[in-house]
Motif scaffolding. Structure first.
Motif, PDB file in Angstrom:
ATOM      1  N   SER A  98      34.041 -11.464  37.722  1.00  0.00           N
ATOM      2  CA  SER A  98      34.979 -10.778  37.883  1.00  0.00           C
ATOM      3  C   SER A  98      34.715  -9.607  39.447  1.00  0.00           C
ATOM      4  N   VAL A 101      34.906 -11.251  45.419  1.00  0.00           N
ATOM      5  CA  VAL A 101      36.295 -11.418  46.264  1.00  0.00           C
ATOM      6  C   VAL A 101      35.551 -12.150  47.502  1.00  0.00           C
ATOM      7  N   ARG A 124      40.394 -18.668  40.420  1.00  0.00           N
ATOM      8  CA  ARG A 124      40.799 -17.055  39.743  1.00  0.00           C
ATOM      9  C   ARG A 124      40.531 -17.572  38.149  1.00  0.00           C
ATOM     10  N   ARG A 129      38.978 -13.173  42.697  1.00  0.00           N
ATOM     11  CA  ARG A 129      39.391 -12.370  43.502  1.00  0.00           C
ATOM     12  C   ARG A 129      39.473 -12.368  44.385  1.00  0.00           C
ATOM     13  N   ARG A 148      48.895 -14.884  47.543  1.00  0.00           N
ATOM     14  CA  ARG A 148      48.766 -13.943  45.914  1.00  0.00           C
ATOM     15  C   ARG A 148      47.515 -12.888  46.244  1.00  0.00           C
ATOM     16  N   GLU A 150      44.185 -10.395  45.873  1.00  0.00           N
ATOM     17  CA  GLU A 150      44.334  -8.863  45.547  1.00  0.00           C
ATOM     18  C   GLU A 150      43.850  -7.785  46.235  1.00  0.00           C
ATOM     19  N   VAL A 151      43.409  -7.786  47.838  1.00  0.00           N
ATOM     20  CA  VAL A 151      42.801  -7.867  48.571  1.00  0.00           C
ATOM     21  C   VAL A 151      43.549  -7.752  49.853  1.00  0.00           C
ATOM     22  N   ALA A 179      48.500  -4.989  45.682  1.00  0.00           N
ATOM     23  CA  ALA A 179      47.257  -4.910  46.217  1.00  0.00           C
ATOM     24  C   ALA A 179      46.699  -4.219  46.924  1.00  0.00           C
ATOM     25  N   THR A 180      45.664  -4.359  46.841  1.00  0.00           N
ATOM     26  CA  THR A 180      43.739  -2.953  47.563  1.00  0.00           C
ATOM     27  C   THR A 180      44.646  -3.518  49.218  1.00  0.00           C
TER      28      THR A 180
END
Length: 211
Positions: A98, A101, A124, A129, A148, A150-151, A179-180
């Motif tokens: 988890s 990235v 995923r 991520r 899509r 996350e960052v 997203a970040t």
């Protein structure tokens, strides 16, 4: 751009992961100046980076500040189709998976015809991520739509008269998909102040630690 200033290493950057062969850099939360991740270049063949990263994480070497920093690893779209990748991630403990990235480099090669969608879905499900560089034409927007992520990453402070407009566009894109926002290539205090004023969540670059 301000004048070049001496590099100041962040107090949480002393980690076995930072060595000449991996070149780890910290990722900083701009609002707090805390280390929230570490980034490196492409993984070596066979997924050996996963073993090294897992060893350091399990030893607590990245947890000196009590947090759980993410590990950002650059990955080519073609690497998504390598059989070892999913297998090597699957061998990690869920809490470690988890924290991974994958920064997808050359995202213009991603798309429905790339065959990467299945690997992204499988990774995923394992808890991984993704990050995508948002600014390189419409091809990167197609990659964002497929992944899509996350960052959303902006590779450096944009120059020219439209630089701020480009940065705002990236920030709006990140917010639109929850997203970040991450900006890399931050070199000096002036860059850092600009990124924070623009509203970026995170930053990376030689301002904190040379690669």
């Amino acid at each position: 751009m301000g004048r070049v200033q001496p590099v100041v290493e962040h107090h949480a950057c002393a980690t076995p992961l930072r060595d000449p062969t991996t070149g780890w850099q910290p990722i900083i939360e701009l609002a707090t100046d805390e280390v929230v991740g570490h980034a490196t270049g492409p993984p070596p063949p066979g997924g050996r980076w996963a073993t090294a990263a897992a060893t350091a994480l399990e030893a607590g070497d990245l947890d000196a500040d009590g947090g759980a920093p993410a590990i950002h690893v650059a990955l080519l779209p073609s690497d998504l189709r390598r059989p070892y990748l999913i297998a090597s991630i699957g061998h990690l403990a869920p809490t470690l998976r988890s924290r991974i990235v994958f920064d997808l480099t050359d995202p213009e090669h991603l798309g429905p015809s790339s065959g990467a969608g299945g690997a992204i879905t499988a990774l995923r499900r394992l808890g991984v991520r993704f990050a995508v560089d948002a600014v390189d034409g419409w091809s990167n927007l197609r990659a964002v739509e497929l992944v899509r992520p996350e960052v959303i990453r902006l590779a450096g402070r944009p120059g020219g008269a439209g630089g701020d407009r480009t940065a705002r566009w990236v920030l709006e894109l990140a917010r639109s998909i929850a997203a970040t926002s991450l900006i890399s290539g931050i070199q000096v205090d002036d860059d850092r102040a600009w990124a924070r004023a623009m509203g970026f969540d995170q930053a990376q670059g030689a301002r904190w630690l040379m690669p």
